[in-house]
Design a protein around this motif. Structure first.
Motif, short mmCIF file in Angstrom:
data_model
loop_
_atom_site.label_atom_id
_atom_site.label_comp_id
_atom_site.label_asym_id
_atom_site.label_seq_id
_atom_site.Cartn_x
_atom_site.Cartn_y
_atom_site.Cartn_z
N THR A 7 14.61 15.16 22.25
CA THR A 7 14.82 15.40 23.46
C THR A 7 13.97 16.14 23.82
O THR A 7 13.44 15.73 25.28
N LEU A 8 13.83 17.54 23.44
CA LEU A 8 12.93 18.73 24.04
C LEU A 8 11.52 17.87 24.22
O LEU A 8 10.76 17.91 25.62
N ASP A 9 11.26 16.97 23.15
CA ASP A 9 9.66 16.62 23.94
C ASP A 9 9.47 15.58 24.90
O ASP A 9 8.91 16.23 25.34
N HIS A 10 10.34 14.78 25.23
CA HIS A 10 10.48 14.00 26.02
C HIS A 10 10.60 14.46 27.48
O HIS A 10 10.03 14.58 28.29
N LEU A 11 11.44 16.00 27.36
CA LEU A 11 11.63 16.78 28.72
C LEU A 11 10.82 17.53 28.83
O LEU A 11 10.49 17.49 29.95
N THR A 12 9.90 18.28 28.55
CA THR A 12 8.79 19.07 28.24
C THR A 12 7.33 18.33 28.37
O THR A 12 6.68 18.93 28.40
N ASN A 13 7.62 16.28 28.34
CA ASN A 13 6.24 16.05 28.15
C ASN A 13 4.99 16.57 27.09
O ASN A 13 3.74 16.33 27.21
N GLY A 14 5.84 16.70 25.67
CA GLY A 14 4.85 17.32 24.84
C GLY A 14 4.77 18.32 24.64
O GLY A 14 2.90 18.33 24.28
N ARG A 15 5.14 19.06 24.93
CA ARG A 15 5.05 20.39 24.40
C ARG A 15 5.64 20.67 23.74
O ARG A 15 5.41 22.37 23.70
N VAL A 16 6.38 20.63 22.55
CA VAL A 16 7.38 21.45 21.79
C VAL A 16 6.13 21.35 20.57
O VAL A 16 5.75 20.06 19.97
N GLY A 17 6.80 23.21 20.22
CA GLY A 17 6.21 22.63 18.89
C GLY A 17 7.68 24.05 18.36
O GLY A 17 8.87 23.94 18.74
N TRP A 18 7.61 23.58 16.55
CA TRP A 18 8.91 23.94 15.83
C TRP A 18 7.70 25.40 14.84
O TRP A 18 7.05 24.56 13.95
N ASN A 19 8.73 26.71 15.10
CA ASN A 19 8.07 27.48 14.19
C ASN A 19 9.47 26.73 12.47
O ASN A 19 10.07 27.55 12.60
N ILE A 20 8.47 26.34 11.58
CA ILE A 20 9.69 26.42 10.59
C ILE A 20 9.97 27.46 9.73
O ILE A 20 8.57 28.18 9.20
N VAL A 21 10.94 28.12 9.76
CA VAL A 21 11.53 29.50 8.99
C VAL A 21 12.21 28.98 8.33
O VAL A 21 13.48 28.46 8.17
N THR A 22 12.54 29.63 6.65
CA THR A 22 13.13 30.20 5.78
C THR A 22 13.86 31.50 6.05
O THR A 22 13.49 32.20 4.99
N SER A 23 15.35 31.55 5.94
CA SER A 23 15.74 32.64 6.46
C SER A 23 16.08 33.19 5.13
O SER A 23 16.43 32.94 4.18
N TYR A 24 15.05 34.67 5.05
CA TYR A 24 15.56 35.41 3.76
C TYR A 24 16.82 36.63 3.80
O TYR A 24 16.98 37.48 2.80
N LEU A 25 17.16 36.26 5.37
CA LEU A 25 18.57 37.34 5.00
C LEU A 25 20.13 36.96 4.62
O LEU A 25 20.04 35.10 4.32
N LYS A 26 20.72 37.39 3.56
CA LYS A 26 21.79 36.55 2.98
C LYS A 26 23.10 36.46 3.48
O LYS A 26 23.85 35.69 3.67
N SER A 27 23.03 37.41 4.64
CA SER A 27 24.26 37.24 5.76
C SER A 27 23.83 35.66 6.37
O SER A 27 24.85 35.30 6.75
N ALA A 28 22.48 35.41 7.12
CA ALA A 28 22.19 34.06 7.40
C ALA A 28 22.79 33.03 6.11
O ALA A 28 23.36 32.49 6.91
N SER A 29 22.30 32.87 4.95
CA SER A 29 23.29 32.26 4.58
C SER A 29 24.55 32.32 3.61
O SER A 29 25.83 30.56 4.33
N VAL A 30 25.24 33.53 3.97
CA VAL A 30 26.92 33.51 4.49
C VAL A 30 27.32 32.42 5.38
O VAL A 30 28.42 32.41 5.35
N ASN A 31 26.74 32.96 6.35
CA ASN A 31 27.21 32.54 7.46
C ASN A 31 27.48 31.43 7.69
O ASN A 31 27.85 30.61 8.57
N ILE A 32 26.81 30.16 6.96
CA ILE A 32 26.57 29.09 6.91
C ILE A 32 26.73 28.36 5.71
O ILE A 32 27.10 26.99 5.43
N GLY A 33 27.93 29.19 4.92
CA GLY A 33 29.24 28.47 4.06
C GLY A 33 28.26 28.70 2.41
O GLY A 33 29.86 28.46 1.55
N LEU A 34 27.29 29.60 2.20
CA LEU A 34 26.89 29.94 1.16
C LEU A 34 27.66 31.57 0.30
O LEU A 34 27.52 31.92 1.22
#
Length: 339
Positions: free
Chosen positions: A3-30
């Motif tokens: 949807t963002l790529d449609h709205l921006t006429n093809g200007r979207v990039g995705w920075n793929i990040v694997t979060s290293y923080l324990k707090s991030a994992s706990v926050n999504i149920g791990l």
């Protein structure tokens, strides 16, 4: 993303990040964070699911736009992906018609062996955090060697170190800014940042203690950059507090517009990088200064374009069209079941 790529006429990039923080994992149920290498196994499968949805679910001529007969899409050309893996089960089709890029431009950050392998397979642009030219040069060398092993051209991936320019209209003005910024450094905050990146709490160490490499599940490349790669620099706790307090993980330079432009050119010449991920000491001041004082010089030197010619972010970066090249792994996904 689509949807963002449609709205921006093809200007979207995705920075793929694997979060290293324990707090991030706990926050999504791990209960705890996944081990470093397994995070990238999970990311690889997640990206494989995305590739199947973006690249294969909708055929090029799936959209009919037949207003007279009330038909938007040919259902025979919208395919379920039937993905079943270790981490994800996704049976259905993508919900959106393809955008001009289909897959957003893939960015990735990190320089450990596992991270480089992931980037070598998938990334179109790689962010690196290099406190010195020596670290950047070695990181680029390792990354391009890993890219070549995958069969991709090492030069088709753009490598972009983070860099903080502290610039004034004159060298004196820049130095005055720098001295002012140093007065506002939060040493406690700098050590908290460093501890989050590396898993090492330096708050109990003496200021002249030299740090060394320890294997753990945080950002391994961050600690490598401050310990192993550049033998000419010993990073003490005190030096890290002041360095991170200004530039974070990135190098910084202080000077006139011409001096900063010269420094950027030197980095490109000495390390083989393709550009920079400009960071800031203050916001929006650092970026505003960079745009107004440094960019015109780089444009005059033919190093920064004055206008865009491509039709999308990917086309502007590589000049080869809007979509992933046919040899990219995102075009080689498997297990798609039509129907």
């Amino acid at each position: 993303m689509t949807t963002l790529d449609h709205l921006t006429n093809g200007r979207v990039g995705w920075n793929i990040v694997t979060s290293y923080l324990k707090s991030a994992s706990v926050n999504i149920g791990l209960t705890d964070q996944l081990k470093h290498d397994e995070r990238y196994d999970l990311a690889a499968e997640y990206l494989d699911v995305c590739y199947k949805l973006w690249e294969e679910s909708w055929e090029d001529d799936a959209v009919r736009l037949d207003k007279e007969n009330g038909i938007y899409t040919d259902p025979d050309k919208v395919n379920d992906i039937h993905h079943e893996g270790k981490y994800f089960k996704v049976p259905g089709a993508h919900l959106s018609e393809p955008s001009s890029q289909r897959t957003p431009v893939i960015y990735q950050a990190g320089a450990s062996a596992k991270e480089r392998a992931f980037a070598a397979e998938n990334a179109e642009c790689v962010f690196i955090g290099s406190p010195t030219i020596t670290v950047a040069k070695e990181t680029v060398r390792r990354l391009r060697a890993d890219i070549e092993k995958t069969g991709r051209s090492p030069e088709e991936v753009k490598v972009l170190p983070m860099f903080t320019p502290i610039v004034g209209k004159t060298e004196e003005e820049a130095n005055a800014k720098f001295e002012d910024y140093k007065k506002h450094i939060s040493h406690e905050g700098a050590l908290a940042l460093f501890g989050g990146w590396t898993g090492i709490d330096l708050s109990e160490y003496d200021s002249d203690q030299v740090i060394s490499y320890i294997e753990n599940d945080s950002i391994r490349s961050a600690l490598e950059g401050f310990t192993k790669i550049d033998p000419d620099i010993e990073w003490t706790v005190e030096k890290i507090k002041n360095f991170v307090g200004i530039g974070g993980m990135s190098a910084y330079a202080v000077g006139s517009p011409e001096q900063i432009a010269d420094t950027l050119e030197e980095w490109v010449r000495e390390t083989g990088i393709d550009g920079f991920n400009i960071a800031y000491a203050i916001t929006p001041g650092t970026i505003k200064d960079f745009i107004e004082l440094i960019v015109p010089i780089l444009q005059d030197r033919g190093l920064v374009r004055k206008e865009y010619e491509g039709s999308s972010l990917r086309d502007n970066l590589f000049g080869q069209g809007d979509q992933l090249p046919d040899h990219h792994p995102g075009k080689q996904t498997s297990d798609l079941v039509v129907g």
